[in-house]
Design an enzyme around this catalytic site. Structure first.
Site, PDB file in Angstrom:
ATOM      1  N   ASP A  19      -4.405  -5.755  -2.694  1.00 54.75           N
ATOM      2  CA  ASP A  19      -4.809  -4.490  -3.424  1.00 54.75           C
ATOM      3  C   ASP A  19      -6.159  -4.725  -4.324  1.00 54.75           C
ATOM      4  O   ASP A  19      -6.025  -5.598  -5.026  1.00 54.75           O
ATOM      5  CB  ASP A  19      -3.751  -4.156  -4.315  1.00 54.75           C
ATOM      6  CG  ASP A  19      -2.334  -3.290  -3.561  1.00 54.75           C
ATOM      7  OD1 ASP A  19      -2.620  -3.087  -2.290  1.00 54.75           O
ATOM      8  OD2 ASP A  19      -1.477  -2.949  -4.242  1.00 54.75           O
ATOM      9  N   ASP A 138       3.185   6.226   5.566  1.00 53.89           N
ATOM     10  CA  ASP A 138       4.058   6.058   4.686  1.00 53.89           C
ATOM     11  C   ASP A 138       5.359   7.094   4.868  1.00 53.89           C
ATOM     12  O   ASP A 138       5.365   8.143   4.919  1.00 53.89           O
ATOM     13  CB  ASP A 138       3.698   6.454   3.293  1.00 53.89           C
ATOM     14  CG  ASP A 138       2.490   5.380   2.665  1.00 53.89           C
ATOM     15  OD1 ASP A 138       2.295   4.386   3.429  1.00 53.89           O
ATOM     16  OD2 ASP A 138       1.755   5.896   1.667  1.00 53.89           O
TER      17      ASP A 138
END
Lengths: 269, 223
Positions: A19, A138
């Site tokens: 990230d 997702d």
């Protein structure tokens, strides 16, 4: 290797995910003796040296003003690390993809933008080639425990439902030209309970393109299960590698011992 | 050493190739170019490529680079990569059938057709994406220092049908056995991406940056 006609030397991939927020790796990457754990180049180098098969950078920067920073991150990493690099987060239009590819990314992951405009996937896979278009999904289980499983596509970190069936959506995206599906279980993400195997298997069986399993890895056995039970072509993990719980090399040793073909690093010369 | 021209005909990510070449050949000059004269002038030429073959051949002709590429492939160290390898052959089944440059004999086919013909169940997904072992079927200066069956990074849906033994220098298996690397005189071409294949790929590119374009491995280095 079996001597059956199904001969293949293709290995399953391990993909650490980083990230990145305003140009820095976040979520506490812990390497022993690393000079700067927030420097994407340093972190990427470490993973490369440990045998990572690819790297995925997720730009979690909220402000679009800071997106340019990600381009520089990709440029810097691509000049030092010579394995495939995927960039996701904030990819909205074809120009974003062009910029990332020019900076040295090999693939881009498209998520929300594909939901808003599915034709975008068709357009950009024709323009840049399917090989560089990953559609990130997702998914969250929406059926009761006693019902046949059904998963819905969610956005905004699992907070907003789209009404789309995750398996159907994956099939549609592959049909639109996505070269790969990055499948994250929102139920499992961050839990360390392992991949949602039923979800992984359902999508993997339904699409003709490779599937990367993501979300929930806590042990090395989870990686094995993702491949052998879930049918994933690649496994993505963040925290087990970042926090130094396991190295990529340990993950490969374990997977190899369980019968998953993995790429081994050459002996140092 | 010397100059390396990376042929830019608008197909794919040339930045990776250029960066990897600069990394291994720090004193050389790497130039990404659409200019035929510069391709003719360069000491070595890299011919990469991604995407669809029809667009690839179309752009080469539109930019009038096909002749310069043909010439380079005849007279100087020449490295084709991925689509840049497939384009060197005679014909590709992609896009309903496309005539290619014809510098090497042979045909490019889709994996699914290959599996069907060989009567084998698909070993996995198409594209064939990831790291696969390459068997070095012949010695070649570009394999120097790279162990046999080392894995390289592949991403492709079409493959080069197994070429004759005197042309194939590397083969790999994905349901069918296909030519993963081919060599003829001053041409070396790989289906995999050396620029994305870590140490082994960089070693191959470093070998290319020093290669004199001869097929023989110098005697003192021969295995």
């Amino acid at each position: 290797m079996s001597s059956a006609p199904q001969r293949s030397g293709l290995t399953r991939r391990i993909i650490p995910c980083l990230d990145v927020d305003r140009g820095r790796v976040v979520k506490g990457v812990k390497f022993v003796d690393i000079r700067d754990a927030g420097d994407p180049v340093e972190v990427a180098r470490r993973y490369d040296a440990a045998g990572a098969d690819e790297l995925t950078f997720l730009d979690i920067t909220a402000s679009s003003d800071d997106r340019e920073t990600m381009v520089h991150v990709v440029e810097a990493v691509a000049g030092e690390v010579f394995i495939p690099l995927t960039v996701g987060g904030g990819i909205r239009v074809a120009a974003d993809i062009r910029r990332m590819l020019n900076a040295g990314a090999d693939k881009v992951a498209i998520n929300t933008a594909a939901i808003h405009n599915p034709e975008l996937v068709r357009e950009v896979s024709e323009r840049f080639g399917s090989q560089c278009i990953v559609v990130a999904i997702d998914a969250k289980r929406v059926s009761g425990a006693d019902k046949p499983p059904r998963w819905e596509v969610f956005t905004h970190g699992g907070r907003r439902g789209t009404g789309l069936d995750a398996v159907e959506w994956a099939v549609r995206m592959a049909d639109h030209g996505a070269g790969e599906i990055l499948l994250t279980s929102m139920d499992r993400d961050g839990t360390k309970e392992g991949f949602d195997i039923a979800l992984t298997r359902a999508v993997s069986d339904a699409v003709p393109v490779p599937v990367i399993a993501s979300g929930g890895v806590g042990t090395l056995q989870h990686l094995v299960d993702g491949v052998l039970q879930g049918g994933a072509d690649a496994v993505l993990a963040a925290s087990i590698f970042h926090f130094g719980t396991f190295t990529v090399a340990e993950a490969k040793d374990y997977m190899a011992a369980k019968g998953v073909p993995v790429r081994r690093l050459q002996e140092a010369r | 050493m010397g100059s390396i021209a990376v042929v830019d005909y608008g197909m794919g990510n040339l930045r990776s190739v250029a960066k990897a070449l600069e990394h291994v050949d720090v004193r050389g000059r790497v130039e990404v170019t659409q200019n035929a004269a510069r391709i003719r002038r360069a000491d070595r030429v890299v011919f990469p490529g991604q995407g669809a073959i029809r667009d690839c051949m179309g752009e080469l002709r539109r930019l009038e680079l096909d002749e310069a590429v043909r010439e380079a492939a005849r007279n100087k160290p020449f490295l084709g990569i991925c689509m840049g390898m497939q384009a060197l052959l005679e014909f590709s089944d992609e896009n309903g059938g496309v005539e290619c440059l014809g510098l090497l004999p042979g045909r490019v086919r889709h994996f699914r057709d290959g599996f069907a013909e060989a009567g084998v169940p698909a070993p996995g997904k198409v594209p064939h994406m990831g790291w696969n072992a390459v068997r070095q079927t012949r010695t070649h200066p570009l394999w120097e220092g790279i162990a046999d069956t080392t894995s390289f990074y592949f991403v492709h849906s079409y493959f080069v049908e197994l070429l004759p033994d005197d042309l194939t220098v590397g083969e790999a298996d994905y349901g069918v056995t296909f030519t993963a690397a081919v060599a003829q005189a001053n041409i070396f071409a790989a289906q995999f991406h050396p620029e994305k294949s870590q140490q082994a790929g960089l070693a191959l590119l470093a070998n290319f940056s020093r290669w004199d374009g001869q097929m023989q491995v110098p005697l003192d280095q021969a295995r």
